[in-house]
Design an enzyme around this catalytic site. Structure first.
Site, PDB file in Angstrom:
ATOM      1  N   HIS A 139     -15.533  13.529  32.420  1.00 60.38           N
ATOM      2  CA  HIS A 139     -15.402  13.475  33.878  1.00 60.38           C
ATOM      3  C   HIS A 139     -15.910  12.126  34.362  1.00 60.38           C
ATOM      4  CE1 HIS A 139     -15.216  14.847  37.981  1.00 60.38           C
ATOM      5  NE2 HIS A 139     -16.502  14.618  38.162  1.00 60.38           N
ATOM      6  N   LYS A 160     -17.891   8.834  43.390  1.00 64.72           N
ATOM      7  CA  LYS A 160     -17.192   8.012  42.386  1.00 64.72           C
ATOM      8  C   LYS A 160     -15.815   7.568  42.876  1.00 64.72           C
ATOM      9  CE  LYS A 160     -17.372  11.260  39.268  1.00 64.72           C
ATOM     10  NZ  LYS A 160     -18.081  12.263  40.059  1.00 64.72           N
ATOM     11  N   ASP A 178     -11.177  11.055  37.967  1.00 67.18           N
ATOM     12  CA  ASP A 178     -11.554  12.434  37.652  1.00 67.18           C
ATOM     13  C   ASP A 178     -11.649  12.703  36.154  1.00 67.18           C
ATOM     14  OD1 ASP A 178     -12.352  15.031  38.511  1.00 67.18           O
ATOM     15  OD2 ASP A 178     -10.390  15.777  37.900  1.00 67.18           O
ATOM     16  N   ARG A 244     -35.983  -2.473  37.386  1.00 62.20           N
ATOM     17  CA  ARG A 244     -35.815  -3.475  38.431  1.00 62.20           C
ATOM     18  C   ARG A 244     -35.585  -4.881  37.875  1.00 62.20           C
ATOM     19  NH1 ARG A 244     -40.387  -2.597  42.946  1.00 62.20           N
ATOM     20  NH2 ARG A 244     -39.057  -4.181  43.930  1.00 62.20           N
TER      21      ARG A 244
END
Length: 309
Positions: A139, A160, A178, A244
């Site tokens: 997916h 998405k 999808d 980060r």
């Protein structure tokens, strides 16, 4: 492994079928490599790769020409009795009538290519390795961003498809939405594509299904794309530590292959399309030998050294 019919091979390689009475839709290949049966024509069948496409090139044809007719029939009878998937003559060579008779007898398609032996072997191996590669379906959304294949993953409804649509509007190309079919074509390369049913479609909650090809043109879609980087979208968690600096790459695994992966926390106001574009450009920059995080680290270390002195 998926099977490939001889009919597909004929269509892809533009081959001439000299045995039209044989049903090439039922003849199936399950091995991506090919074989030139030189040793078999000499009578040596130990360790014979009978599941491979068998190709008769210039050398094999010249060797056959020098045989006596009885010997020719004998070696071809033995070869075709092995139930090989098909026999292909390169360089436009046309087999003798006895070969076609034996092919029909043993139900082995006999085909002819106008290509040189080396060119045909290279092309058919490359194509079969893709078609017969191990595969899975996951997916997600796959987009070509600046030439890099970006696989966007995350829970259903996280955004998405919306991110993919914004990327398309910015000039990038959709591969699939999808469902992503992933094939492992080598130990380093994964190829993603769309199922035939959902190709070129995107589902947008509240709007429904849209056809990207019809709305934005053929330049907005692509059939296949290597998977170079994975973006995992997840809800922002105040208590979770996020990377980060990016000094060390994180990876995820598909079919045994490692792919660079970034976990991107989602908060209102974040422009996902720009983040995905930046990730793709940064990945390309790292491939070219420049790592911004390491450059910053080196500057800090150099500055600390000067302060201590």
């Amino acid at each position: 492994m998926y099977g490939v019919t001889i009919a597909e091979v004929i269509e892809k390689m533009k081959l001439k079928n000299l045995t039209p009475e044989i049903d090439v839709e039922k003849a199936v290949l399950s091995h991506p490599d090919v074989n030139r049966p030189a040793l078999q024509l000499a009578g040596f069948f130990d360790h014979f790769d009978r599941d491979r496409v068998q190709i008769i090139g210039f050398v094999e044809q010249e060797y056959i020409r020098q045989m006596e007719m009885d010997q020719k029939k004998q070696v071809f009878d033995r070869l075709l009795a092995e139930k090989i998937p098909c026999l292909i003559y390169s360089r436009g060579f046309v087999p003798d009538e006895y070969v076609l008779e034996l092919c029909n007898h043993y139900d082995v398609p006999c085909l002819v290519s106008e290509q040189s032996t080396s060119d045909m072997m290279a092309e058919i191996i490359r194509w079969l390795k893709v078609k017969l590669a191990p595969s899975i379906s996951i997916h997600g959304v796959l987009v070509d961003v600046f030439g890099e294949g970006v696989l966007i993953m995350g829970e259903s409804g996280i955004g998405k498809s919306e991110a993919a649509l914004e990327l398309i509007k910015r000039g990038h190309r959709l591969v699939t939405d999808d469902v992503v079919q992933i094939r492992k074509v080598s130990d380093e390369t994964l190829i993603g594509s769309a199922p035939d049913i959902t190709k070129h479609f995107i589902e947008l909650r509240g709007i429904g299904i849209i056809d990207v090809k019809s709305l934005y043109g053929v330049e907005s879609i692509k059939d296949t794309q290597s998977i170079d980087i994975v973006i995992k979208l997840e809800e922002w968690d105040r208590d979770k530590e996020y990377d980060r600096l990016g000094l060390e790459d994180q990876y995820t695994e598909f079919l045994g292959n490692q792919v660079v992966c970034h976990a991107i926390p989602i908060r209102p106001g974040r422009n996902l399309a720009i983040i995905v574009e930046t990730a793709a450009i940064n990945y390309r920059q790292k491939k070219m030998g420049y790592n911004a995080a390491k450059e910053l680290y080196n500057r800090v270390q150099a500055n600390l050294t000067r302060v201590r002195q």
